[in-house]
Design an enzyme around this catalytic site. Structure first.
Site, short mmCIF file in Angstrom:
data_model
loop_
_atom_site.label_atom_id
_atom_site.label_comp_id
_atom_site.label_asym_id
_atom_site.label_seq_id
_atom_site.Cartn_x
_atom_site.Cartn_y
_atom_site.Cartn_z
N HIS A 97 27.94 66.21 34.65
CA HIS A 97 28.25 65.71 33.31
C HIS A 97 29.55 66.37 32.84
O HIS A 97 29.63 67.60 32.76
CB HIS A 97 27.13 66.05 32.33
N HIS B 213 23.19 56.95 36.35
CA HIS B 213 23.26 57.93 35.25
C HIS B 213 22.19 57.58 34.23
O HIS B 213 22.43 56.87 33.25
CB HIS B 213 24.66 57.92 34.61
N GLU C 34 32.64 64.22 28.17
CA GLU C 34 31.87 63.53 27.13
C GLU C 34 32.25 64.15 25.79
O GLU C 34 33.22 63.74 25.16
CB GLU C 34 30.37 63.64 27.40
#
Length: 366
Positions: A225, A25, A228
């Site tokens: 993703h 990542h 987050e």
């Protein structure tokens, strides 16, 4: 020469660099060093956004402040913002305008990874940040691949490219991009990704279901993703709608016990980036970060940098800081190294070789 290490001792960067590892990542857009930016700006006659000495301290014009790497700390929730940070990436990637410049950026990335002890990287490339290449995205990928080829020939870190969609793109555009990618199969392309600010874009799993379905049917890896700036819902969508094999970030999964069980049962790894999460305000400080709880729960966690240059770090530094902050010992760090290899999209032969090398190095370090 490798020296024995007591598990009571601090794990330092030299020991970490000795461990063969992958980074899964990391965004190419977030790896431009100061010398990269100065050189590119001078070549293109573009003025800097401020004094060279403070180019990464861009709070005055972009809403972001770089952390103090020496203390392992972050600037906290109030000093940084993901949206402003993404604008900074747009500015710096806009400095790359020729194939030679793109290849040089790629080569420099591989060299920096190698210096941190990284042997393989799945590097995320989101062409929407590279505004000089709009309509020429395939040319950008070819130029980057040429730089990675040269780096590998010189014995540096091997690199695979994860092409990232942006959350604000339409379903039609995304599906057209992925159809082209799976038809032409650009050199070094290993995966499809999607990134951008979850909080701003909202839930986008349904929108990108078709694009990721095309990727899956063509045998292209998928990494997403999620979890987050938004909560666990994005991780559920990545698993159920986008067929994600790996989650980038995913830290907000700690808020949902059922989701933790799903990650564990399906052996889905999380590409966690503690410094990024703290600096961009996902968590107020290192002590609040859930990486230790995720690992202790049995989730497959890898340790990554996300955007190391503007965050003022490297992978070996972040591994050392994480070990110190959360009490991870040498055995834990060897586990992080093995999980990074397993979670990567490297080919089977390279994974086998890196695992064998890790066993040898680990035995010498113990």
């Amino acid at each position: 020469m490798l020296h024995p290490l007591s598990t009571a001792s601090r794990i330092d960067e030299q020991q970490i660099r000795a461990l063969p590892k992958a980074e899964v990542h990391v965004h190419l857009e977030g790896t431009f060093s100061l010398i990269d930016l100065l050189t590119l700006a001078k070549e293109n006659g573009v003025p800097l956004p401020g004094p060279a000495a403070t180019i990464f301290d861009i709070s005055t014009h972009d809403g972001y402040t770089a952390p103090d790497v020496t203390s392992g700390g972050g600037s906290g929730a109030g000093a940084a913002g993901l949206t402003g940070f993404l604008r900074f990436l747009d500015w710096q990637c806009g400095l790359v305008r020729t194939p030679q410049q793109a290849a040089r950026v790629a080569y420099a990335f591989a060299a920096r990874q190698t210096a941190a002890g990284v042997r393989y990287s799945d590097v995320i490339v989101n062409p929407t940040h590279w505004n000089a290449w709009r309509g020429r995205e395939r040319d950008l990928l070819a130029a980057l691949a040429a730089g990675f080829d040269e780096a590998e020939q010189d014995g540096l870190c091997r690199v695979g490219i994860a092409y990232s969609l942006l959350r604000s793109q339409s379903a039609t555009e995304a599906e057209a991009i992925v159809t082209d990618l799976t038809t032409t199969r650009p050199h070094r392309l290993v995966a499809l990704s999607v990134d951008g600010d979850e909080k701003v874009a909202g839930r986008t799993g349904e929108k990108f279901r078709g694009a990721f379905g095309i990727a899956a049917r063509a045998g292209l890896h998928r990494t997403v993703h999620a979890g987050e700036s938004s909560g666990p819902d994005g991780v559920w969508d990545a698993l159920d709608l986008l067929q994600a094999e790996r989650i980038d970030h995913g830290v907000r999964a700690i808020e949902d016990d059922a989701l933790l069980a799903r990650l564990i049962d399906d052996r889905i790894s999380l590409g966690v980036c503690p410094r990024s999460n703290v600096t961009l305000g996902i968590y107020p400080d290192w002590a609040s970060h859930p990486i230790r709880r995720l690992v202790d729960a049995g989730v497959l966690v890898t340790l990554n940098t996300d955007d190391p240059a503007p965050l003022g770090t490297t992978l070996d530094v972040d591994w050392a800081v994480t070990a110190d902050r959360f009490g991870f010992d040498l055995a834990d760090m060897i586990g992080f190294a093995q999980r990074s290899i397993d979670a990567s999209f490297a080919d089977v032969d390279l994974k086998r070789d890196l695992t064998a090398e890790l066993l040898t190095v680990s035995a010498a370090l113990r």
